[in-house]
Design a protein around this motif. Sequence first.
Motif, PDB file in Angstrom:
ATOM      1  N   UNK A 333      -8.234 -18.710   4.294  1.00  0.00           N
ATOM      2  CA  UNK A 333      -9.182 -17.655   4.668  1.00  0.00           C
ATOM      3  C   UNK A 333      -9.685 -17.857   6.088  1.00  0.00           C
ATOM      4  N   UNK A 334     -10.012 -19.097   6.440  1.00  0.00           N
ATOM      5  CA  UNK A 334     -10.501 -19.346   7.799  1.00  0.00           C
ATOM      6  C   UNK A 334      -9.445 -19.035   8.850  1.00  0.00           C
ATOM      7  N   UNK A 335      -8.184 -19.364   8.583  1.00  0.00           N
ATOM      8  CA  UNK A 335      -7.122 -19.013   9.539  1.00  0.00           C
ATOM      9  C   UNK A 335      -6.993 -17.499   9.663  1.00  0.00           C
ATOM     10  N   UNK A 336      -7.121 -16.788   8.561  1.00  0.00           N
ATOM     11  CA  UNK A 336      -7.068 -15.326   8.598  1.00  0.00           C
ATOM     12  C   UNK A 336      -8.226 -14.761   9.421  1.00  0.00           C
ATOM     13  N   UNK A 337      -9.417 -15.284   9.197  1.00  0.00           N
ATOM     14  CA  UNK A 337     -10.592 -14.809   9.934  1.00  0.00           C
ATOM     15  C   UNK A 337     -10.454 -15.079  11.423  1.00  0.00           C
ATOM     16  N   UNK A 338      -9.945 -16.251  11.762  1.00  0.00           N
ATOM     17  CA  UNK A 338      -9.773 -16.597  13.174  1.00  0.00           C
ATOM     18  C   UNK A 338      -8.762 -15.695  13.862  1.00  0.00           C
ATOM     19  N   UNK A 339      -7.868 -15.097  13.080  1.00  0.00           N
ATOM     20  CA  UNK A 339      -6.873 -14.172  13.635  1.00  0.00           C
ATOM     21  C   UNK A 339      -7.314 -12.720  13.520  1.00  0.00           C
ATOM     22  N   UNK A 340      -8.566 -12.517  13.128  1.00  0.00           N
ATOM     23  CA  UNK A 340      -9.124 -11.173  13.161  1.00  0.00           C
ATOM     24  C   UNK A 340      -8.957 -10.353  11.905  1.00  0.00           C
ATOM     25  N   UNK A 341      -8.597 -10.977  10.785  1.00  0.00           N
ATOM     26  CA  UNK A 341      -8.418 -10.233   9.535  1.00  0.00           C
ATOM     27  C   UNK A 341      -9.751 -10.082   8.811  1.00  0.00           C
ATOM     28  N   UNK A 342      -9.805  -9.063   7.959  1.00  0.00           N
ATOM     29  CA  UNK A 342     -10.896  -8.911   6.994  1.00  0.00           C
ATOM     30  C   UNK A 342     -10.382  -9.455   5.659  1.00  0.00           C
ATOM     31  N   UNK A 343     -11.204 -10.227   4.956  1.00  0.00           N
ATOM     32  CA  UNK A 343     -10.736 -10.901   3.750  1.00  0.00           C
ATOM     33  C   UNK A 343     -11.644 -10.580   2.569  1.00  0.00           C
ATOM     34  N   UNK A 344     -11.011 -10.279   1.454  1.00  0.00           N
ATOM     35  CA  UNK A 344     -11.691 -10.217   0.162  1.00  0.00           C
ATOM     36  C   UNK A 344     -10.956 -11.142  -0.791  1.00  0.00           C
ATOM     37  N   UNK A 345     -11.640 -11.574  -1.855  1.00  0.00           N
ATOM     38  CA  UNK A 345     -11.018 -12.573  -2.727  1.00  0.00           C
ATOM     39  C   UNK A 345     -11.418 -12.358  -4.178  1.00  0.00           C
ATOM     40  N   UNK A 370      -7.034  -6.499  -8.734  1.00  0.00           N
ATOM     41  CA  UNK A 370      -6.798  -5.121  -8.307  1.00  0.00           C
ATOM     42  C   UNK A 370      -7.941  -4.619  -7.433  1.00  0.00           C
ATOM     43  N   UNK A 371      -9.161  -5.022  -7.767  1.00  0.00           N
ATOM     44  CA  UNK A 371     -10.303  -4.673  -6.916  1.00  0.00           C
ATOM     45  C   UNK A 371     -10.189  -5.359  -5.562  1.00  0.00           C
ATOM     46  N   UNK A 372      -9.779  -6.628  -5.572  1.00  0.00           N
ATOM     47  CA  UNK A 372      -9.622  -7.349  -4.303  1.00  0.00           C
ATOM     48  C   UNK A 372      -8.531  -6.725  -3.447  1.00  0.00           C
ATOM     49  N   UNK A 373      -7.470  -6.208  -4.095  1.00  0.00           N
ATOM     50  CA  UNK A 373      -6.320  -5.666  -3.371  1.00  0.00           C
ATOM     51  C   UNK A 373      -6.513  -4.224  -2.910  1.00  0.00           C
ATOM     52  N   UNK A 374      -7.609  -3.591  -3.299  1.00  0.00           N
ATOM     53  CA  UNK A 374      -7.828  -2.185  -2.944  1.00  0.00           C
ATOM     54  C   UNK A 374      -7.815  -2.024  -1.420  1.00  0.00           C
ATOM     55  N   UNK A 375      -6.853  -1.236  -0.925  1.00  0.00           N
ATOM     56  CA  UNK A 375      -6.755  -0.969   0.503  1.00  0.00           C
ATOM     57  C   UNK A 375      -6.239  -2.124   1.334  1.00  0.00           C
ATOM     58  N   UNK A 376      -5.723  -3.182   0.686  1.00  0.00           N
ATOM     59  CA  UNK A 376      -5.277  -4.360   1.438  1.00  0.00           C
ATOM     60  C   UNK A 376      -3.912  -4.137   2.072  1.00  0.00           C
ATOM     61  N   UNK A 377      -3.742  -4.688   3.255  1.00  0.00           N
ATOM     62  CA  UNK A 377      -2.430  -4.681   3.904  1.00  0.00           C
ATOM     63  C   UNK A 377      -1.539  -5.785   3.345  1.00  0.00           C
ATOM     64  N   UNK A 378      -2.158  -6.851   2.850  1.00  0.00           N
ATOM     65  CA  UNK A 378      -1.399  -7.979   2.307  1.00  0.00           C
ATOM     66  C   UNK A 378      -2.253  -8.729   1.296  1.00  0.00           C
ATOM     67  N   UNK A 379      -1.588  -9.441   0.403  1.00  0.00           N
ATOM     68  CA  UNK A 379      -2.259 -10.288  -0.579  1.00  0.00           C
ATOM     69  C   UNK A 379      -1.617 -11.675  -0.546  1.00  0.00           C
ATOM     70  N   UNK A 380      -2.444 -12.693  -0.741  1.00  0.00           N
ATOM     71  CA  UNK A 380      -1.951 -14.066  -0.843  1.00  0.00           C
ATOM     72  C   UNK A 380      -2.349 -14.620  -2.203  1.00  0.00           C
ATOM     73  N   UNK A 396      -0.723  -3.441  -8.939  1.00  0.00           N
ATOM     74  CA  UNK A 396      -1.166  -4.113  -7.721  1.00  0.00           C
ATOM     75  C   UNK A 396      -0.671  -3.368  -6.495  1.00  0.00           C
ATOM     76  N   UNK A 397       0.611  -3.006  -6.493  1.00  0.00           N
ATOM     77  CA  UNK A 397       1.186  -2.297  -5.342  1.00  0.00           C
ATOM     78  C   UNK A 397       0.484  -0.974  -5.108  1.00  0.00           C
ATOM     79  N   UNK A 398       0.097  -0.296  -6.180  1.00  0.00           N
ATOM     80  CA  UNK A 398      -0.553   1.014  -6.024  1.00  0.00           C
ATOM     81  C   UNK A 398      -1.955   0.891  -5.440  1.00  0.00           C
ATOM     82  N   UNK A 399      -2.578  -0.279  -5.581  1.00  0.00           N
ATOM     83  CA  UNK A 399      -3.918  -0.489  -5.019  1.00  0.00           C
ATOM     84  C   UNK A 399      -3.895  -0.725  -3.518  1.00  0.00           C
TER      85      UNK A 399
END
Length: 436
Positions: A333-345, A370-380, A396-399
């Motif tokens: 998460x910290x690496x994602x934030x440092x690269x400018x991403x928005x994160x939900x979990x 599914x709630x976390x993935x709503x509108x996400x560009x990627x999931x880990x 999941x893909x539809x979210x």
Amino acid sequence: MRVAVIGTGYVGLVSGACLADVGHRVTCVDAVSEKIEHLRRGKLSIFEPGLEELFVRNTEAGRLSFTTSYGQALSGADIVFVAVGTPSADDGSVDMSAFDAAVLSIAEALSGYAVVANKSTVPVGTAERAEGMIRSAYGGDFNVVSNPEFLREGHAVFDFLHPARIIVGSASARATDMMLRLYASLDGKKLVMDRRSAELTKYAANAFLAAKINFINEISHLAESVGADIDEVAKGIGSDPRIGNDFLRPGPGWGGSCFPKDVRALIRLADRHGEALPITRAAYAMNARARVRIIDRLDRAIGGCSGKRVAVFGLAFKGNTNDTRESASIDLINHLLQRGAEVRAYDPVARLPSGVLHNGYELVHAGSVYEAAEGADACILATDWEEFRAMNLPELASCMSGNCLFDARNLLDSAEAMRSGLMYLCIGKPSRHSLF
């Protein structure tokens, strides 16, 4: 036997409940009165499969009780376990403040012979040092032994009741006999050795397992480059009994309350004695690189993380626990934030404490994948919860707004993921197993 357990964290609470369940009378002590009050009201602060059942059964039977009073706990105790936290200090050495405070309190409360058995992970020579601390304040008879724990979080109750081995480091035949009687009802090898060897065994075991995890991660990187399948490679080498199958699953590296701090402590111990420990040092460095590599691959797959929304599935350092200490998810998460991403979990039971994320980022804890993935560009997929293995991938893909799913635990079926319209990334698989 009458047993006192100092500390009500993972090791102390599991050990106390299990010892009570095999028939001993156990009193657990903690300096934090709020923790004791919660336990007296039946509220557990940790999630561990099977623990609540043992807790309820043995508190109701009167074999397991809780107090803040050392005097009450140690009155008539045959064995006093020390199971307090020994976290890393800023320089990587062991912070012994809680341990030392516990030992001094034991010395003040002892009123007859008892074995003081250390379960905390401590530097080599600690048993002798603790013996000196107690002797300076208590004139009666006692012995100090080393009795390291080998409990896997998520399997701790099983591991205690069905141990592969029980190690007793002792300099006293009387103390050894008492420890062996305490564990008489438990199967598993009972290994008696000197105290320094017992203390080093704990560090050596954790460092070896950490290096084994790092090794399979390193080979997984090569597997990606040469078109091999790391799961098949792990199966092939793990079938050799000299190697074994355990700890050969690729992933985002090790975390939790033991491996990171114990590897650091072993390195610091080696520094003090002029030993290099190149394999252990390399394992520690490799663990950090494993997290960066995952984010590097994700970054390439989605055309950069900046401005993107990423969902992280799993916050605990492993499945079946709520422990987030030094979890790979925090680094990811910290690496994602440092690269400018928005994160939900989302995690079934774990939540991140405040102050662990980049620039004080307030993480949104979703109620489902599914709630976390709503509108996400990627999931880990970061933690190996069985719940994640059963995800509905089309849903999941539809979210999602994007379609990239990075399975950092290799839990999912790649063909099913791709049929669901997902760009499936994983660790150590040939290119034909993913769309990237």
